[in-house]
Write an enzyme that holds these catalytic residues in place. Structure first.
Site, PDB file in Angstrom:
ATOM      1  N   GLU A 102       0.859  -1.093  -0.098  1.00  0.00           N
ATOM      2  CA  GLU A 102       0.019  -0.058   0.019  1.00  0.00           C
ATOM      3  C   GLU A 102       0.724   1.252   0.153  1.00  0.00           C
ATOM      4  O   GLU A 102       0.551   2.164   0.785  1.00  0.00           O
ATOM      5  CB  GLU A 102      -0.933  -0.073   1.176  1.00  0.00           C
ATOM      6  CG  GLU A 102      -1.742  -1.002   1.260  1.00  0.00           C
ATOM      7  CD  GLU A 102      -2.943  -1.200   2.205  1.00  0.00           C
ATOM      8  OE1 GLU A 102      -3.001  -0.049   2.990  1.00  0.00           O
ATOM      9  OE2 GLU A 102      -3.941  -1.701   1.992  1.00  0.00           O
ATOM     10  N   GLU A 138      -7.213  -7.189  -0.287  1.00  0.00           N
ATOM     11  CA  GLU A 138      -7.652  -7.379   1.116  1.00  0.00           C
ATOM     12  C   GLU A 138      -9.141  -7.142   1.092  1.00  0.00           C
ATOM     13  O   GLU A 138      -9.552  -5.872   1.326  1.00  0.00           O
ATOM     14  CB  GLU A 138      -6.715  -6.021   1.947  1.00  0.00           C
ATOM     15  CG  GLU A 138      -5.502  -6.560   2.200  1.00  0.00           C
ATOM     16  CD  GLU A 138      -4.514  -5.587   2.930  1.00  0.00           C
ATOM     17  OE1 GLU A 138      -5.184  -4.589   3.718  1.00  0.00           O
ATOM     18  OE2 GLU A 138      -3.327  -5.758   3.273  1.00  0.00           O
TER      19      GLU A 138
END
Ligand SMILES: *[C@@H]1O[C@H](CO)[C@@H](O)[C@H](O)[C@H]1NC(C)=O
Ligand SMILES: *[C@@H]1O[C@H](CO)[C@@H](O)[C@H](O)[C@H]1NC(C)=O
Ligand SMILES: *[C@@H]1O[C@H](CO)[C@@H](O)[C@H](O)[C@H]1NC(C)=O
Ligand SMILES: *[C@@H]1O[C@H](CO)[C@@H](O)[C@H](O)[C@H]1NC(C)=O
Ligand SMILES: *[C@@H]1O[C@H](CO)[C@@H](O)[C@H](O)[C@H]1NC(C)=O
Ligand SMILES: *[C@@H]1O[C@H](CO)[C@@H](O)[C@H](O)[C@H]1NC(C)=O
Ligand SMILES: *[C@@H]1O[C@H](CO)[C@@H](O)[C@H](O)[C@H]1NC(C)=O
Ligand SMILES: *[C@@H]1O[C@H](CO)[C@@H](O)[C@H](O)[C@H]1NC(C)=O
Ligand SMILES: *[C@@H]1O[C@H](CO)[C@@H](O)[C@H](O)[C@H]1NC(C)=O
Ligand SMILES: *[C@@H]1O[C@H](CO)[C@@H](O)[C@H](O)[C@H]1NC(C)=O
Length: 631
Positions: free
Chosen positions: A185, A266
């Site tokens: 991320e 996710e």
């Protein structure tokens, strides 16, 4: 292992057959993808994954958890690797026990699971400092998560060492690892393409010859920073609107070198717990959303990874922390409201997800059976005996004019005690030149005077009155290094900067490192048993067991501290919650005599702990921080 993927391919193949028909592509490439499909040995494959990190689960339970994941209907797992646990001191590698990650992936393969490897080096994961080893702080010129030579060098040595363990387990070598994530991320942190493309090349050069991927938050701004040329880009989140997440990503990536089939990398099953914040749960409505989203993803031919399918435990000092306006440390429990709870038991969400996957299986196909349920045991009240004051167990101090940070003493975790003798009578405010990291108990001549606590918006000062010759103690607790956001670069602990009393510098410190690696040895070597109830105290007890099983250790009336069972650090308890009990894996217990040690930081009346089979969650005010209670 030829049979390994048989079930997997069969299952997904069929799902895809229903959805879009089958075309055979290049069989000699073990795993690849085109614009719309992942291809395993030339055949389209859909990745139904769940995140489960080996270093949060006792290795004795790996197979049990992996079998349960298969039984729920998943065909893959995704896993973070925590570098700091593998290399606790620079150059000292430890791949034993829960760090034997290669063994974990071998078992995954034996159980018919493919692997999405998420090795970092930065992984976030609510793990202390996002997986960075504490010693990085002491490397001159270090700037983590950036195009910085010392950082890239350290990361390269990590990648090289990890390659030795994991290269044989890549799908290109007959193993289960199909994808490897670069960074984590990064788009919500920065946008330095030089940095991320250097990382990409490092993984390739180290021999990770499977497709690489990135994953970022669901949104263009995150993708902008995170996308790396020639690396498949995926996104996280999108719960309640996975079709929207699909479209956002698709539109942004169209025809770039990072486009390809969609993985919701996710998909959040629930959420993490922070000390002092409400416990996170998924109710029946939330479960409906999860089922709807997963049903859409499966029918769409897309892939996903549930975060988490099983969270496990941030044992010992491994929990990380976030920062809002105050420090928000992560609890030792990483239950996450996941389909498999912290003790590996299936929850309602497990059966909801299983139902969704089953409904999409072609007729006649079956999921493997659940393994036998783990035994849960209760343990009657154990009476704990105070055995030593923490201050009677101090090692040899390091003497310094000014305080120095924990890492410069070769210490990563635990507590550091800073002790000085007052050179004159003084009265006023004790202040730190930098913010407290993180919780500092202040004593004069062994009597508690106050605390700094970065988890609360307290006045960052303690009023003191001292006489010449008084002993001033600052016991600093590392509550977990921040794993997310702009504070990541400086995660030194202990005291950073200097300390003043009534505007005058306090100098000449004796500094004691207390990593608490082996409290049993500390207690045995304690100088005297002269403990005052005002200072942190070790309590000890033995208890007998006839039956072994998992249990939740309940600590009623205890305030804040740590617990060890047979030398295993279970993590923290803190009465403010929401965590109220500590998970004790049965594999750490034995028939006959077991030993339990508690380090309690506060004066308590509690004398007993017990093992219970059903845990609870609660939020309670912190009695040692009256400002919060009245606010
Ligand atoms: C990708 O491969 C699959 C399976 O061979 C095929 O059905 C599909 O049309 C391909 N997609 C593209 C965009 O080429
Ligand atoms: C299949 O892949 C192999 C290995 O990359 C390559 O050598 C071969 O040319 C490919 N075959 C086809 C038909 O594309
Ligand atoms: C990084 O590694 C290279 C190659 O080993 C070496 O030449 C260089 O001095 C290192 N730089 C730092 C800052 O450690
Ligand atoms: C991507 O490429 C295809 C084929 O060349 C083209 O039809 C399509 O319009 C392109 N999409 C975008 C968003 O550029
Ligand atoms: C998946 O959903 C997207 C977005 O709605 C759509 O464009 C795509 O065609 C779907 N794919 C399949 C195989 O249904
Ligand atoms: C003490 O800390 C202050 C604030 O960071 C700094 O300005 C000062 O130089 C420090 N003094 C010493 C002696 O380190
Ligand atoms: C310390 O004393 C000052 C002056 O009496 C007072 O204003 C302040 O609130 C006190 N601070 C704390 C943390 O007790
Ligand atoms: C124990 O505590 C008492 C009272 O606080 C003190 O007088 C005595 O010196 C202490 N003994 C040792 C061995 O520290
Ligand atoms: C411990 O017991 C004493 C005496 O009953 C009481 O005053 C005190 O508040 C109790 N402390 C805690 C932390 O419960
Ligand atoms: C166990 O200890 C708790 C207090 O810690 C007490 O309330 C309870 O009555 C005890 N149970 C038994 C069976 O002694």
């Amino acid at each position: 292992m030829k049979s390994v993927f048989a079930l997997t391919i069969c299952t997904l193949f069929s799902i895809l057959e229903v959805v879009k028909g089958v075309t055979i592509a290049n069989k000699s490439i073990p795993f690849t993808y085109n614009e719309t499909n992942f291809l395993l040995h030339g055949k389209p494959v859909q990745i139904l994954a769940g995140q489960m990190d080996p270093q949060r689960i006792p290795q004795q339970y790996w197979r049990d958890r992996l079998q349960k994941v298969r039984a729920m209907g998943l065909n893959s797992i995704s896993s973070y690797i925590f570098w700091d646990l593998l290399e606790p001191k620079e150059g000292n590698w430890d791949f034993s026990g829960m760090n034997n990650v290669a063994q974990y992936f071998k078992i995954a393969q034996e159980e018919g699971l493919m692997v999405l490897l998420r090795p970092g080096s930065y992984i976030c994961g609510e793990h202390t400092w996002g997986g960075f080893p504490a010693w990085l702080s002491e490397v001159p010129g270090m700037v983590v998560r950036s195009n910085n030579e010392p950082f890239l060098n350290a990361t390269k040595s990590y990648i090289t060492r990890l390659a030795k363990e994991l290269k044989p387990l890549l799908v290109t070598n007959g193993g289960p690892i199909i994808l490897v994530q670069v960074e984590n991320e990064y788009g919500s942190y920065g946008s330095d393409k030089q940095y991320t493309s250097t990382l990409r090349d490092m993984w390739k050069e180290a021999g990770f010859d499977v497709p690489l991927y990135t994953t970022d938050g669901d949104g263009i701004s995150y993708l902008k920073g995170g996308v790396i040329e020639n690396v498949l880009a995926e996104t996280d989140g999108g719960g309640g609107n996975v079709e929207g997440a699909f479209a956002t990503r698709q539109n942004y990536l169209a025809n770039t070198s990072s486009s390809g089939p969609f993985i919701d990398a996710e998909y959040y099953t629930t959420w993490l717990d922070l000390w002092g914040s409400p416990h996170q749960t998924t109710d029946a409505n939330g479960a409906k959303t999860v089922m709807g989203d997963l049903d859409w993803l499966i029918k769409n031919g897309s892939s996903f990874s549930l975060y988490m399918v099983h969270g496990g435990t941030n044992f010992g000092f491994s929990a990380g922390a976030d920062w809002s306006t105050v420090l928000t440390p992560v609890t030792s429990s990483y239950d996450y409201g996941a389909p498999l709870d912290e003790s590996g038991q299936p929850t309602d969400l497990f059966y909801d997800i299983q139902k969704t996957i089953k409904a999409n299986l072609p007729a006649g196909e079956k999921l493997p059976k659940m393994p036998k349920a783990t035994t849960m045991i209760s343990i009657a009240n154990i009476t704990m005996k105070p055995v030593a004051s923490l201050f009677d167990t101090l090692p040899k101090p390091v003497i310094k004019q000014q305080p120095v940070n924990m890492e410069s003493l070769g210490q990563s975790n635990g507590f550091t005690l800073y002790r000085t003798t007052s050179q004159m009578a003084a009265s006023g405010m004790l202040k730190l030149s930098d913010y407290p990291r993180d919780r500092i108990l202040v004593y004069v001549n062994g009597k508690r005077q106050g605390l700094f606590d970065s988890t609360f918006p307290l006045p960052q000062a303690v009023n003191l009155t001292v006489s010449k010759g008084d002993s001033i103690d600052l016991l600093v607790e590392n509550m977990g290094r921040i794993n997310y956001g702009p504070r990541i670069p400086d995660q030194r602990k202990g005291i950073v900067g200097n300390v003043t009393l009534n505007e005058k510098m306090l100098e000449h410190w004796s500094i004691y490192t207390l990593p608490l690696d082996n409290p049993s040895t500390m207690i045995k070597a304690a100088k005297s048993s002269n403990h005052s109830s005002d200072v942190p105290t070790f309590y000890q007890a033995s208890f007998n067991l006839h039956t072994i099983g998992d249990t939740f250790l309940s600590t009623p009336g205890w305030t804040k501290g740590m617990v060890w069972v047979n030398g295993n650090n279970l993590g923290r308890y803190w009465m403010i919650g929401p965590q109220q009990q500590l998970y004790v894996p049965g594999c750490w217990l034995k028939k006959g005599t077991n030993e339990i040690i508690i380090l309690e930081l506060e004066q308590v009346n509690a004398t007993t702990v017990s093992g219970i089979t059903t845990r609870s969650w609660a939020n309670r005010p912190n009695p040692s921080v009256p400002q919060i209670v009245s606010n």
